[in-house]
Design a protein around this motif. Structure first.
Motif, short mmCIF file in Angstrom:
data_model
loop_
_atom_site.label_atom_id
_atom_site.label_comp_id
_atom_site.label_asym_id
_atom_site.label_seq_id
_atom_site.Cartn_x
_atom_site.Cartn_y
_atom_site.Cartn_z
N VAL A 147 -2.78 2.17 -11.36
CA VAL A 147 -2.77 0.82 -10.80
C VAL A 147 -1.32 0.32 -10.68
O VAL A 147 -0.56 0.37 -11.64
N ALA A 148 -0.99 -0.12 -9.47
CA ALA A 148 0.36 -0.65 -9.24
C ALA A 148 0.32 -2.16 -9.39
O ALA A 148 -0.29 -2.86 -8.57
N LEU A 149 0.95 -2.67 -10.47
CA LEU A 149 1.08 -4.13 -10.68
C LEU A 149 2.52 -4.51 -10.37
O LEU A 149 3.38 -3.65 -10.21
N SER A 150 2.79 -5.82 -10.29
CA SER A 150 4.19 -6.24 -10.15
C SER A 150 4.87 -6.14 -11.50
O SER A 150 4.33 -6.62 -12.51
N ASP A 151 6.05 -5.56 -11.49
CA ASP A 151 6.84 -5.42 -12.71
C ASP A 151 7.34 -6.81 -13.14
O ASP A 151 7.90 -7.55 -12.33
N TRP A 172 0.81 -1.22 0.00
CA TRP A 172 0.00 0.00 0.00
C TRP A 172 0.84 1.27 0.00
O TRP A 172 0.43 2.28 -0.54
N ASP A 173 1.98 1.23 0.67
CA ASP A 173 2.68 2.49 0.91
C ASP A 173 3.77 2.80 -0.11
O ASP A 173 4.13 3.95 -0.29
N ARG A 174 4.31 1.78 -0.79
CA ARG A 174 5.46 2.03 -1.66
C ARG A 174 5.15 3.07 -2.74
O ARG A 174 5.98 3.93 -3.02
N VAL A 207 -0.93 -9.17 -11.80
CA VAL A 207 -2.05 -8.57 -11.07
C VAL A 207 -2.34 -9.42 -9.83
O VAL A 207 -2.50 -10.64 -9.94
N ASN A 208 -2.44 -8.79 -8.67
CA ASN A 208 -2.85 -9.48 -7.44
C ASN A 208 -4.32 -9.13 -7.19
O ASN A 208 -4.64 -7.97 -6.92
N PHE A 209 -5.19 -10.13 -7.28
CA PHE A 209 -6.62 -9.85 -7.13
C PHE A 209 -7.17 -10.22 -5.75
O PHE A 209 -8.40 -10.29 -5.56
N ALA A 210 -6.28 -10.41 -4.75
CA ALA A 210 -6.75 -10.74 -3.39
C ALA A 210 -7.06 -9.45 -2.64
O ALA A 210 -6.33 -9.05 -1.72
N THR A 211 -8.11 -8.81 -3.05
CA THR A 211 -8.47 -7.55 -2.42
C THR A 211 -9.98 -7.37 -2.46
O THR A 211 -10.70 -8.25 -2.94
N THR A 212 -10.44 -6.25 -1.95
CA THR A 212 -11.88 -6.00 -1.94
C THR A 212 -12.36 -5.73 -3.36
O THR A 212 -11.58 -5.31 -4.23
N LEU A 214 -2.18 -3.46 -6.49
CA LEU A 214 -2.43 -4.86 -6.90
C LEU A 214 -1.12 -5.58 -7.21
O LEU A 214 -0.98 -6.21 -8.25
N TRP A 215 -0.17 -5.44 -6.31
CA TRP A 215 1.13 -6.05 -6.63
C TRP A 215 1.56 -7.07 -5.57
O TRP A 215 1.07 -8.21 -5.67
N VAL A 216 2.46 -6.72 -4.62
CA VAL A 216 3.03 -7.73 -3.69
C VAL A 216 2.02 -8.82 -3.32
O VAL A 216 0.84 -8.53 -3.07
N ALA A 217 2.51 -10.05 -3.22
CA ALA A 217 1.61 -11.19 -2.98
C ALA A 217 1.26 -11.35 -1.51
O ALA A 217 1.66 -12.31 -0.84
#
Ligand code: PLP
Length: 413
Positions: free
Chosen positions: A367-371, A22-24, A383-388, A34-37
């Motif tokens: 949107v922040a995805l993993s590079d 969230w903070d980076r 894309v990390n979809f483990a969110t609301t 939607l990045w770090v697992a």
């Protein structure tokens, strides 16, 4: 049960909590993270209570796992990872899987009695798999997974000739294998796993199977799991070369509690693995408590089932959003993962238009995805979809806007 634990999808904010995810990038326009697992869901109530009990004691001294915790670990390997005769002596505790990957490479080098060895992986791959060889000043032999595409959806398979060629190299001592695979979400079949195990034995290569995503298989009837440990009786010579690793970190969202474990059935390899990891951090009492609760409290399995429902719905939402978007169909391919909460976007056509990394392009559109670059795939993003639902939809809007802007771009120059 407190209301916030009734729904996996409870809205949460993690902003300002030292959350990496969230903070980076918050200062870059507060993109949907939607990045770090890790997941934006609270751990199961039983896990929160167990960790809170430790916190309340106020004394945070060194810890050793008690009999119940050791039994929980052994049972996990037996019942979830297929190690029929799992025994407590073969379990090594780790403060995370990443240290374990590094120890596996060093252990394989020690077992060879070599000064330097090469590590094989199948790419794209979760970056620490590649870092482990570099950290040991060794080489890497990267086998690119084969992609087939149908209506924009991508599926990845092993390139068997390339894998065999890599494992046959004299200098290759270890295969770091990921099942289910991060980032492409495949659960490898029993046939595939048997083939991998046989190749490792034939070429005297240690098979280190990272099975941390095993409990997040989204439809286990369609894609049954085959743990590497379940093949020890079928594949002669595997037992002497096997390291299996797992953790409650992904499934129960306790990555910050730093607890994982390895199963190393062979005594000699286990001694190498232990010595190679002698500089590891201690597992904290929080880690042991979180693991024991996650693995033994019956409410955690019910929680996992609800989590899987949410993740299936989110996976399908990502898939539908991309499938219905003509720009997405033209500019990217995407996975519909068997397991995990990760969708892998291959962005070759997008990169041709925007001439920069997809990560940067998506970030600019909120949107922040993993590079993909550290996954050995610079023209991809994860894309990390483990969110609301709300945050996921914000992220999907960002992705759609990034693709629309690229589509409008004049590529005639
Ligand atoms: C396959 C795999 N292994 C290991 C890890 C990291 O595990 P840990 O946080 O326990 O080091 C991850 C995290 O995403 C992962 O996907």
């Amino acid at each position: 049960m407190a209301p916030e634990h009734d729904a996996i999808d409870a809205p949460t904010t993690r902003a300002g909590t030292m959350s990496r995810k969230w903070d980076r990038y918050a200062s870059r326009g507060d993109p949907a993270p939607l990045w770090v697992a890790d997941m934006d869901f609270r751990a199961p109530r039983a896990v929160v209570d167990a960790v809170t009990d430790v916190a309340r004691r106020g004394i945070y001294g060194y810890a050793d796992p008690d009999a119940a915790t050791i039994a929980a670990a052994t049972t996990r390997f037996r019942e979830w990872h297929g190690v029929a005769d799992a025994d407590a002596d073969a379990v090594r505790w780790l403060p995370g899987l990443n240290p374990g990957l590094n120890h596996a490479v060093r252990a394989a080098r020690r077992a060879r009695g070599a000064g330097r060895v090469t590590t094989a992986t199948c790419a794209p791959i979760y970056p620490p798999f590649s870092y482990a060889s570099r950290n040991d000043e060794g080489g890497k032999a990267e086998v690119t997974l084969r992609r087939t595409i149908e209506d924009g959806r991508a599926r990845y398979d092993v390139d068997w000739d390339a894998l065999e060629e890599a494992l046959a190299r004299e200098d290759v001592a270890v295969l770091l294998w990921c099942n289910p695979h991060n980032p492409i979400g495949r659960v490898w079949t029993r046939d595939e796993m048997t083939r991998v195990a046989r190749l490792c034995v034939a070429h005297d290569v240690v098979l280190c199977s990272d099975e941390v995503w095993r409990e997040l298989i989204l439809d286990e009837t369609a894609t049954p799991f085959c743990g590497a440990g379940s093949l020890m009786d079928d594949v002669d010579g595997l037992r002497e070369r096997l390291i299996v690793m797992t953790s409650p970190s992904k499934t129960y969202n306790v990555a910050g509690c730093d607890v994982a474990m390895a199963y190393v059935p062979d005594r000699t390899l286990r001694a190498h693995f232990a010595r190679a990891g002698a500089d590891k951090a201690e597992i904290t009492p929080f880690g042991y408590a979180a693991m024991l609760a996650a693995y033994t409290d019956p409410s955690c399995e019910a929680w996992r089932q609800r989590l899987l429902e949410t993740l299936r719905a989110n996976r399908d939402r990502v898939d539908a959003a991309l499938a219905e978007d003509a720009n997405a169909r033209a500019l990217v391919t995407w996975t519909v993962p068997d397991a995990s909460y990760l969708t892998w976007l291959n962005c070759e056509a997008l990169v041709e238009r925007v001439e920069r990394s997809p990560f940067e392009h998506f970030l600019e559109h909120g949107v922040a995805l993993s590079d993909g670059a550290p996954f050995s795939a610079p023209r991809a993003a994860r894309v990390n979809f483990a969110t609301t639902r709300e945050i996921l939809d914000r992220g999907l809007t960002g992705i759609a806007s990034a693709l629309a802007s690229a589509s409008r771009r004049d590529v005639s120059h």
